[in-house]
Design an enzyme around this catalytic site. Structure first.
Site, PDB file in Angstrom:
ATOM      1  N   LEU A 528       0.772  -1.152  -0.121  1.00 21.11           N
ATOM      2  CA  LEU A 528      -0.096  -0.111   0.011  1.00 21.11           C
ATOM      3  C   LEU A 528       0.908   1.265  -0.178  1.00 21.11           C
ATOM      4  O   LEU A 528       0.297   2.297  -0.543  1.00 21.11           O
ATOM      5  CB  LEU A 528      -0.977   0.230   1.202  1.00 21.11           C
ATOM      6  CG  LEU A 528      -1.987  -1.096   1.137  1.00 21.11           C
ATOM      7  CD1 LEU A 528      -2.687  -0.913   2.582  1.00 21.11           C
ATOM      8  CD2 LEU A 528      -2.992  -0.783   0.159  1.00 21.11           C
ATOM      9  N   GLY A 529       1.886   1.269   0.597  1.00 25.10           N
ATOM     10  CA  GLY A 529       2.835   2.540   0.525  1.00 25.10           C
ATOM     11  C   GLY A 529       4.146   2.253   1.580  1.00 25.10           C
ATOM     12  O   GLY A 529       4.300   0.937   1.956  1.00 25.10           O
ATOM     13  N   GLN A 532      10.309   6.155   5.220  1.00 25.58           N
ATOM     14  CA  GLN A 532      11.594   6.079   5.537  1.00 25.58           C
ATOM     15  C   GLN A 532      11.938   4.769   6.754  1.00 25.58           C
ATOM     16  O   GLN A 532      12.960   4.105   6.550  1.00 25.58           O
ATOM     17  CB  GLN A 532      12.075   7.507   6.459  1.00 25.58           C
ATOM     18  CG  GLN A 532      13.588   7.419   6.614  1.00 25.58           C
ATOM     19  CD  GLN A 532      13.773   8.741   7.433  1.00 25.58           C
ATOM     20  OE1 GLN A 532      12.806   9.640   7.618  1.00 25.58           O
ATOM     21  NE2 GLN A 532      15.082   8.841   7.897  1.00 25.58           N
ATOM     22  N   PHE A 533      10.967   4.342   7.369  1.00 27.81           N
ATOM     23  CA  PHE A 533      11.379   3.306   8.274  1.00 27.81           C
ATOM     24  C   PHE A 533      10.531   1.910   7.995  1.00 27.81           C
ATOM     25  O   PHE A 533      10.722   1.352   8.831  1.00 27.81           O
ATOM     26  CB  PHE A 533      10.712   4.045   9.880  1.00 27.81           C
ATOM     27  CG  PHE A 533      11.546   5.140  10.146  1.00 27.81           C
ATOM     28  CD1 PHE A 533      11.088   6.369   9.945  1.00 27.81           C
ATOM     29  CD2 PHE A 533      13.020   5.176  10.262  1.00 27.81           C
ATOM     30  CE1 PHE A 533      11.581   7.601  10.317  1.00 27.81           C
ATOM     31  CE2 PHE A 533      13.681   6.427  10.900  1.00 27.81           C
ATOM     32  CZ  PHE A 533      12.876   7.568  10.846  1.00 27.81           C
ATOM     33  N   GLY A 534       9.628   2.089   7.262  1.00 27.58           N
ATOM     34  CA  GLY A 534       8.971   0.952   7.029  1.00 27.58           C
ATOM     35  C   GLY A 534       8.096   0.811   5.807  1.00 27.58           C
ATOM     36  O   GLY A 534       8.170   1.654   5.200  1.00 27.58           O
ATOM     37  N   GLU A 535       7.201  -0.109   5.825  1.00 34.15           N
ATOM     38  CA  GLU A 535       6.229  -0.445   4.868  1.00 34.15           C
ATOM     39  C   GLU A 535       4.897  -0.828   5.237  1.00 34.15           C
ATOM     40  O   GLU A 535       4.844  -1.146   6.422  1.00 34.15           O
ATOM     41  CB  GLU A 535       6.610  -1.287   3.805  1.00 34.15           C
ATOM     42  CG  GLU A 535       7.894  -1.133   3.111  1.00 34.15           C
ATOM     43  CD  GLU A 535       8.600  -2.421   2.148  1.00 34.15           C
ATOM     44  OE1 GLU A 535       9.424  -2.079   1.514  1.00 34.15           O
ATOM     45  OE2 GLU A 535       8.054  -3.393   2.422  1.00 34.15           O
ATOM     46  N   LYS A 567       1.494  -3.008   9.098  1.00 38.57           N
ATOM     47  CA  LYS A 567       2.616  -1.890   9.126  1.00 38.57           C
ATOM     48  C   LYS A 567       3.975  -2.922   9.433  1.00 38.57           C
ATOM     49  O   LYS A 567       3.941  -3.347  10.650  1.00 38.57           O
ATOM     50  CB  LYS A 567       2.176  -0.910  10.051  1.00 38.57           C
ATOM     51  CG  LYS A 567       1.051   0.083   9.726  1.00 38.57           C
ATOM     52  CD  LYS A 567       1.140   1.513  10.840  1.00 38.57           C
ATOM     53  CE  LYS A 567       0.253   2.340  10.141  1.00 38.57           C
ATOM     54  NZ  LYS A 567       0.118   3.646  11.129  1.00 38.57           N
ATOM     55  N   ASP A 671      -4.111  14.516  10.061  1.00 43.11           N
ATOM     56  CA  ASP A 671      -3.992  14.207   8.741  1.00 43.11           C
ATOM     57  C   ASP A 671      -5.439  13.461   8.260  1.00 43.11           C
ATOM     58  O   ASP A 671      -5.558  12.445   7.485  1.00 43.11           O
ATOM     59  CB  ASP A 671      -2.995  13.238   8.097  1.00 43.11           C
ATOM     60  CG  ASP A 671      -2.662  13.390   6.741  1.00 43.11           C
ATOM     61  OD1 ASP A 671      -2.202  12.239   6.364  1.00 43.11           O
ATOM     62  OD2 ASP A 671      -3.254  13.994   6.124  1.00 43.11           O
TER      63      ASP A 671
END
Length: 815
Positions: A528-529, A532-535, A567, A671
């Site tokens: 999904l995206g 900097q620190f993970g996916e 995550k 957000d």
């Protein structure tokens, strides 16, 4: 001689006088308590019309004090509606009063008396009393609702007075007691009255522009000339560039200015007489003039001023002609040098340079006469291209033999003042300006300066307020959730939620209340995206029903796989990222609301660390709505899937419900947007935080010089300019999210504006000159719902509705 000795012991008195910016005399700075609660106002300067007893006398009417029986309480005899009871304060000199505070009597639980409403009268000489009226001409001020809380009320317009009376409005329902405080600063102009021709009416394109002196507290003479007293030219508010607009007072066009047409003055000038408290040594006069030459309004062509020191007028006047400006239509101060003329009265003749002439403020700089030595210097500070003028007046009384020592002392004090100002600037730069976005500062610098808006005045006002813990506590309610925020760095570079530090402290000692989920039961479907620190991955999970809390309902059958979002923290993530990941798990594990994405499980036994959250089968709300059309002819012709208005409102109500839950925990999302709302069966909505990580929505985020990425089209003006994220800024984002929903996400918010123009528009919200651009009303949006959107975008964060109110309004307006 005694006075001289006292003054010598006092040594030196210094004062910083801030002049008007585009928003007038900085009344935000002139808000210091004048001494009721602090004791600077003596008992003998407080009097009253009557009292219950010696223990409820006037001297006990001090805000936040518990002496005596806890307050001033008038003795009521006869019919309350006929009473003229008052608590009077003598400030010993003229003061500019911008704010008042009131409190009732609780006396440690023994009393419950307070004034629900009251009036104010004031006087400058002790003989002529004036009833204060608001800019809407109302006399009654809303007071207290209980005996404990302090209620602060801005005086709009502010007053210049030595004597002030608080007059409770009493009825048969209850007795009243009061404790009070006045806020402001000393009135240094020395001006006690002015005499000016009546302002006139302009008709512009069929609109009536009233340019009268509407807050004048004197009387009108038969010659159509305002008799001597004070009014709009000394109320501390400088008019806007466009005289047809006004500050946010809900008043008529032209309200900020007093104006005249040359057709009514055959002599070609307007004459104004100024009377002062004593003979003074005048250095300058500053006149704030409108210069909207496209409407035939210009700064005066010249001014001729006469001076009266005793009983006679000096034969030789001072004449000054400003440079005419036919390029810049901005209102401005014109400074007239008086070259140390001594006078107790000044008569100025302002000559027309066009059909109309309009003034909004006139101020004088002077010193007293006598044995005193007066020094005045102008300190200039620069913020970007903006100049801030400080007038520093140093006053000392000395004998001739001490003159040399005094000069040395004055020089040292002036140097100290410069050093202190420099320190203030450095502090403000570090604490405030570094928080502002560098891109925003570059874009807005010229705009803010052209309108003479001094951003630096905001933190100065804040520092002034901070000097009084009492005032700080009073003025900070309600705060929403803006203090002591812990920011968590999400695995994809975004913040899940901004969490109060107190909440994090409470969570820090608790274990994670989520079970370990076997990695082998996860099947990865798509990414999904990433950040900097993970996916973040979309996965199918088996046997998920075995890991559900008993209070969690999940509509799945046995052995059925479900979609989940995973995550995943990279194995090489730094220590801070790992700690934030663990904190995020703790927070997510305790969020239990039907409209918030739930944490289902974790994989913590080995790297990479994972958290597993819900994912809804219909994806995010932005993509879901963009694939649909509103019910109607277009949908029938295109055979497109539709969503009814009632379902749109149902989804919006769920978003409001989820945010109501988050705000109740003092969590700030930061957000909120349709991209961060997931859609399930039957239009179920759950709020998430994946949007920033998805390349699909990279265009919704603005990168600030290669560093932070921000969803500026959803952010409140204070978040962009001041870095201030609160529940109120989430409310702003909800208004944009609601707009997206009712437009079926067919276009980006402010699609007609570039990113830079969006940021410039936040500057217009900051200036509040009615030039800001709002999102338009969607075709499907009823008027009450658009009114709700606009309330979410109110400039004043405290006037935006709470999520509880938003949720209620949406529920009540459902078709």
């Amino acid at each position: 001689m005694a006075r001289q000795t006292e003054t010598n012991h006092k040594a030196v008195e210094t004062l910083l006088l801030f002049l008007c910016s585009a928003h007038g005399f900085p009344t935000g700075v002139c808000r210091s308590p004048l001494g009721m609660s602090g004791g600077q106002i003596l008992d003998e300067d407080i009097s009253a019309s009557s009292q219950w007893s010696d223990s409820t006398a006037a001297k006990y009417g001090r805000l936040d004090c518990e002496e005596g029986d806890g307050a001033w309480c008038p003795e009521i005899t006869g019919e309350p509606e006929n009473m003229k009871e008052f608590l009077q304060i003598d400030l010993r000199s003229l003061h500019f009063i911008t704010l008042v505070g009131t409190q009732g009597r609780h006396a440690g639980g023994m009393g419950n008396e307070f004034a629900q409403t009251y009036k104010i009268k004031y006087s400058r000489d002790g003989s002529r009393w004036i009833s204060w009226r608001s800019r809407q001409r109302k006399q009654v001020i809303e007071g207290n609702r209980n005996a404990y809380d302090i209620e602060l009320k801005d005086l709009e317009p502010p007053i210049v007075a030595r004597f002030v009376r608080f007059m409770p409005v009493m009825d048969h329902s209850m007795n009243v007691c009061m404790r009070v405080e006045l806020y402001g600063c000393e009135w240094l102009d020395g001006l006690v009255s002015y005499n000016v021709p009546l302002g006139q009416q302009m008709i512009l394109y069929g609109q009536n522009i009233y340019l009268n002196d509407s807050v004048y507290d004197g009387a009108m003479s038969y010659r159509s000339v305002v008799s001597v007293w004070l009014g709009q030219l000394t109320d501390g508010m400088c008019g806007l560039d466009d005289f047809t607009l006004s500050h946010v007072y809900n008043v008529w066009p032209g309200y900020d200015y007093v104006g005249w047409t040359n057709e009514s003055f055959p002599s070609g000038y307007v004459e104004i007489m100024f009377e002062f408290d004593r003979t003074r040594n005048f250095t300058t006069m500053k006149v704030h003039c409108n210069n909207m030459f496209s409407r035939r309004v210009k700064v005066f062509q010249k001014v001729v001023c006469y001076f009266r020191s005793e009983s006679d007028w000096e034969p030789t006047p001072v004449s000054f002609s400003p440079v005419m400006d036919d390029v810049n239509p901005s209102a401005r101060f014109v400074t007239v040098a008086f070259h140390n003329h001594m006078a107790s009265a000044i008569k100025c003749q302002y000559h027309f340079s066009d059909i109309w002439m309009m003034f909004s403020e006139i101020t004088f700089q002077s010193g007293e006469l006598g044995n005193d030595h007066h020094y005045q210097t102008e300190v200039q500070l620069w913020a970007g291209n903006c100049r801030i003028d400080y007038f520093v007046t140093v006053i000392t009384e000395v004998s001739a033999k001490d003159d040399s020592n005094t000069r040395i002392l004055i020089g040292c004090l002036v140097a100290i003042i410069f050093i202190l100002v420099a320190i203030i600037v450095i502090i403000l730069w570090r604490q405030v300006w570094q928080k502002m976005l560098e891109k925003v500062r570059a874009l807005l610098s010229s705009e803010l300066c052209s309108s003479s808006i001094l951003i630096i005045l905001i933190p100065i006002a804040a520092l002034t307020a901070a000097k009084s813990p009492q005032a700080s506590a009073q003025e900070g309610v309600p705060h929403y959730a803006e203090a002591d925020i812990v920011n968590l760095q999400g695995v994809t570079g975004g913040n899940t939620y901004a969490v109060p530090a107190l909440t994090m402290d409470l969570l820090s000692g608790k274990d994670v209340a989520v079970e370990e989920f076997p990695r082998k039961l996860l099947t990865f479907k798509e990414k999904l995206g990433e950040g900097q620190f993970g996916e973040v991955h979309l996965c199918e999970a088996e046997d998920m029903e075995d890991f559900m809390d008993e209070d969690f309902s999940f509509d799945i059958s046995d052995k059925q796989t479900v979609l989940v979002a995973v995550k995943m923290l990279r194995a090489d993530a730094n220590k801070n990222a790992r700690n934030d990941f663990l904190k995020e798990i703790k927070i997510m594990s305790r969020l239990k609301d039907p409209n918030i994405i739930r944490l289902l499980g974790v994989c913590m036994s080995s790297d990479p660390l994972c958290m597993i959250t819900e994912y809804m089968e219909n994806g995010d709300l932005n993509q879901f709505l963009s694939r649909h059309e509103p019910e109607g002819m277009i949908a029938l012709l295109s055979n497109a899937p539709t969503v009814s208005y009632s379902n749109l409102q149902h989804m919006a109500t769920q978003i409001a419900s989820g945010m109501k839950y988050l705000s109740s925990l003092k969590f700030v999302h930061r957000d909120l947007a349709t991209r961060n709302c997931l859609v399930g069966k039957n239009y179920t909505i759950k709020i998430a935080d994946f949007g920033m990580s998805r390349n699909l929505y990279s265009g919704d985020y603005y990168r600030i010089q290669g560093r932070a990425v921000l969803p500026i089209r959803w952010m409140s003006w204070e978040s962009i300019l001041l870095g201030k994220f609160t529940t109120a800024s989430d409310v702003w984002a909800f208004g944009v999210t609601l707009w997206e929903t009712l437009t079926f996400c067919k276009e980006q918010p402010y699609s007609q504006l570039s990113d830079e123009q969006v940021i410039e528009n936040t500057g217009e919200f900051f200036r509040d000159q009615r030039r800001q651009i709002y999102l338009p009303q969607p075709a499907l949006c009823p008027d009450p719902i658009y009114k709700l959107m606009l309330s979410c975008w109110h400039r004043n964060a405290k006037e935006r509705p709470s999520f509880q109110e938003i949720h209620r309004i949406l529920l009540e307006s459902r078709p």
